[in-house]
Design a protein around this motif. Structure first.
Motif, PDB file in Angstrom:
ATOM      1  N   LEU A 174     -19.512  23.067 -53.992  1.00  0.00           N
ATOM      2  CA  LEU A 174     -20.607  22.867 -54.958  1.00  0.00           C
ATOM      3  C   LEU A 174     -21.382  24.171 -55.170  1.00  0.00           C
ATOM      4  N   ARG A 175     -21.571  24.936 -54.072  1.00  0.00           N
ATOM      5  CA  ARG A 175     -22.287  26.210 -54.192  1.00  0.00           C
ATOM      6  C   ARG A 175     -21.531  27.159 -55.129  1.00  0.00           C
ATOM      7  N   ALA A 176     -20.214  27.160 -55.021  1.00  0.00           N
ATOM      8  CA  ALA A 176     -19.398  28.009 -55.890  1.00  0.00           C
ATOM      9  C   ALA A 176     -19.555  27.593 -57.352  1.00  0.00           C
ATOM     10  N   ASP A 177     -19.647  26.278 -57.594  1.00  0.00           N
ATOM     11  CA  ASP A 177     -19.859  25.794 -58.967  1.00  0.00           C
ATOM     12  C   ASP A 177     -21.214  26.253 -59.507  1.00  0.00           C
ATOM     13  N   ILE A 178     -22.221  26.291 -58.635  1.00  0.00           N
ATOM     14  CA  ILE A 178     -23.570  26.686 -59.050  1.00  0.00           C
ATOM     15  C   ILE A 178     -23.653  28.194 -59.275  1.00  0.00           C
TER      16      ILE A 178
ATOM     17  N   GLY B 112     -30.873  23.013 -63.873  1.00  0.00           N
ATOM     18  CA  GLY B 112     -31.338  21.797 -64.527  1.00  0.00           C
ATOM     19  C   GLY B 112     -30.256  20.747 -64.711  1.00  0.00           C
ATOM     20  N   GLU B 113     -28.995  21.137 -64.547  1.00  0.00           N
ATOM     21  CA  GLU B 113     -27.885  20.198 -64.744  1.00  0.00           C
ATOM     22  C   GLU B 113     -27.787  19.252 -63.543  1.00  0.00           C
ATOM     23  N   ARG B 114     -27.470  18.023 -63.854  1.00  0.00           N
ATOM     24  CA  ARG B 114     -27.384  17.002 -62.804  1.00  0.00           C
ATOM     25  C   ARG B 114     -26.004  17.014 -62.149  1.00  0.00           C
ATOM     26  N   LEU B 115     -25.992  16.957 -60.828  1.00  0.00           N
ATOM     27  CA  LEU B 115     -24.731  16.836 -60.099  1.00  0.00           C
ATOM     28  C   LEU B 115     -24.202  15.411 -60.238  1.00  0.00           C
ATOM     29  N   PRO B 116     -22.890  15.205 -60.076  1.00  0.00           N
ATOM     30  CA  PRO B 116     -22.375  13.827 -60.102  1.00  0.00           C
ATOM     31  C   PRO B 116     -23.081  12.978 -59.043  1.00  0.00           C
ATOM     32  N   PRO B 117     -23.268  11.685 -59.287  1.00  0.00           N
ATOM     33  CA  PRO B 117     -23.892  10.804 -58.287  1.00  0.00           C
ATOM     34  C   PRO B 117     -23.091  10.780 -56.996  1.00  0.00           C
ATOM     35  N   GLU B 118     -23.753  10.375 -55.909  1.00  0.00           N
ATOM     36  CA  GLU B 118     -23.105  10.363 -54.588  1.00  0.00           C
ATOM     37  C   GLU B 118     -21.792   9.568 -54.575  1.00  0.00           C
TER      38      GLU B 118
ATOM     39  N   GLY C  49     -33.652   9.672 -61.087  1.00  0.00           N
ATOM     40  CA  GLY C  49     -33.459  10.639 -60.009  1.00  0.00           C
ATOM     41  C   GLY C  49     -32.026  11.086 -59.857  1.00  0.00           C
ATOM     42  N   GLY C  50     -31.833  11.914 -58.858  1.00  0.00           N
ATOM     43  CA  GLY C  50     -30.517  12.456 -58.573  1.00  0.00           C
ATOM     44  C   GLY C  50     -30.664  13.871 -58.047  1.00  0.00           C
ATOM     45  N   SER C  51     -29.548  14.578 -57.929  1.00  0.00           N
ATOM     46  CA  SER C  51     -29.562  15.970 -57.479  1.00  0.00           C
ATOM     47  C   SER C  51     -29.308  16.877 -58.673  1.00  0.00           C
ATOM     48  N   PHE C  52     -30.191  17.854 -58.852  1.00  0.00           N
ATOM     49  CA  PHE C  52     -30.120  18.757 -59.989  1.00  0.00           C
ATOM     50  C   PHE C  52     -30.040  20.204 -59.503  1.00  0.00           C
ATOM     51  N   VAL C  53     -29.325  21.024 -60.237  1.00  0.00           N
ATOM     52  CA  VAL C  53     -29.260  22.450 -59.904  1.00  0.00           C
ATOM     53  C   VAL C  53     -30.644  23.056 -60.087  1.00  0.00           C
ATOM     54  N   ALA C  54     -31.122  23.738 -59.067  1.00  0.00           N
ATOM     55  CA  ALA C  54     -32.471  24.309 -59.106  1.00  0.00           C
ATOM     56  C   ALA C  54     -32.524  25.502 -60.056  1.00  0.00           C
ATOM     57  N   HIS C  55     -33.687  25.683 -60.665  1.00  0.00           N
ATOM     58  CA  HIS C  55     -33.927  26.894 -61.451  1.00  0.00           C
ATOM     59  C   HIS C  55     -34.230  28.026 -60.471  1.00  0.00           C
TER      60      HIS C  55
ATOM     61  N   LEU D 275     -30.799  25.585 -53.613  1.00  0.00           N
ATOM     62  CA  LEU D 275     -29.834  25.604 -54.711  1.00  0.00           C
ATOM     63  C   LEU D 275     -29.901  24.336 -55.552  1.00  0.00           C
ATOM     64  N   ILE D 276     -30.334  23.236 -54.948  1.00  0.00           N
ATOM     65  CA  ILE D 276     -30.499  21.988 -55.689  1.00  0.00           C
ATOM     66  C   ILE D 276     -31.851  21.368 -55.346  1.00  0.00           C
ATOM     67  N   VAL D 277     -32.294  20.491 -56.234  1.00  0.00           N
ATOM     68  CA  VAL D 277     -33.508  19.711 -56.013  1.00  0.00           C
ATOM     69  C   VAL D 277     -33.130  18.243 -56.179  1.00  0.00           C
ATOM     70  N   THR D 278     -33.509  17.414 -55.216  1.00  0.00           N
ATOM     71  CA  THR D 278     -33.171  15.993 -55.264  1.00  0.00           C
ATOM     72  C   THR D 278     -34.428  15.177 -55.530  1.00  0.00           C
ATOM     73  N   THR D 279     -34.341  14.281 -56.510  1.00  0.00           N
ATOM     74  CA  THR D 279     -35.479  13.422 -56.850  1.00  0.00           C
ATOM     75  C   THR D 279     -35.060  11.966 -56.725  1.00  0.00           C
TER      76      THR D 279
END
Length: 230
Positions: free
Chosen positions: A18-22, A30-36, A71-77, A62-66
């Motif tokens: 996932l880090r490599a994708d980011i 701001g993009e949402r990661l796939p759900p768990e 909610g969900g996990s989003f790539v951090a700015h 690297l991500i922010v989870t809400t």
């Protein structure tokens, strides 16, 4: 079995993927990661493994989870301050090792701060000039801790005035890495008066948008510090 042949845990492998994708930009801020559940199916790992991988990425900013319906996990700015904190840890580890010393720090400061002063002279705006001016100190009355903090704030503000966030990112850790009390003890009389005078001269050059004079003033500032601390 050697240490190099031990397979990393599954959550580490997923976090690396996932880090490599980011970092490659395949996943944008701001993009949402796939759900768990989707990550579980896609990667063939358990839900607890997915959660551990996401926790690791969150701890690395690297991500922010809400929570909640949206909610969900989003790539951090990217956040320069958080990124600089991570760099600071690395700087401090290196500077506490035998191979890196004050001379190395001063060499890096020269490589960064001299051109930064020139760029700041050409690009600064009024708000940045005010921030730089706000980082002055009074050598006649301020204590050592105040002057050290002001010195750091001044150079970080000049780096910010380049309008290049990478300068700000790299300069910030230089003033948070620790070199021990021996660096600030036994300074000659008049040291902080000279630092204050240098800072004021650099600001004058920025006010006049004189890049050549700004780079010269920044170089002379570091010449003085190098002479004193060596």
């Amino acid at each position: 079995m050697t240490g190099s042949s031990v397979r990393p845990p599954a959550y580490q492998l997923l976090a690396d993927e996932l880090r490599a994708d980011i970092t490659s930009g395949r996943l944008q801020p701001g993009e949402r990661l796939p759900p768990e559940p989707e990550l579980c199916v896609k990667t063939g790992v358990s839900r607890s493994t997915v959660r551990e991988a996401l926790r690791l990425l969150a701890s690395q900013h690297l991500i922010v989870t809400t929570r909640g319906v949206t909610g969900g996990s989003f790539v951090a700015h990217p956040d320069a301050e958080q990124l600089a904190d991570a760099l600071t840890t690395g700087f401090t580890l290196l500077t506490n090792s035998a191979g890196v010393g004050l001379a190395d720090l001063l060499e890096l400061r020269r490589a960064l701060e001299v051109p930064a002063a020139g760029l700041a002279a050409l690009r600064r705006d009024d708000d940045q000039l005010a921030e730089i001016r706000g980082a002055f100190f009074d050598p006649a009355v301020d204590d050592l801790e105040t002057m050290l903090a002001a010195h750091a704030a001044f150079h970080m503000a000049v780096a910010k005035a380049t309008m290049n966030p990478l300068f700000e990112l790299v300069v910030r850790p230089l003033y948070h890495a620790t070199f021990g009390e021996d660096v600030t003890e036994n300074l000659p009389a008049g040291y902080w008066r000279q630092i204050d005078a240098d800072h004021r001269l650099i600001l004058d050059c920025l006010l006049m948008r004189d890049a050549e004079s700004a780079t010269r003033a920044a170089a002379q500032h570091l010449d003085y510090i190098t002479t004193v601390l060596h």
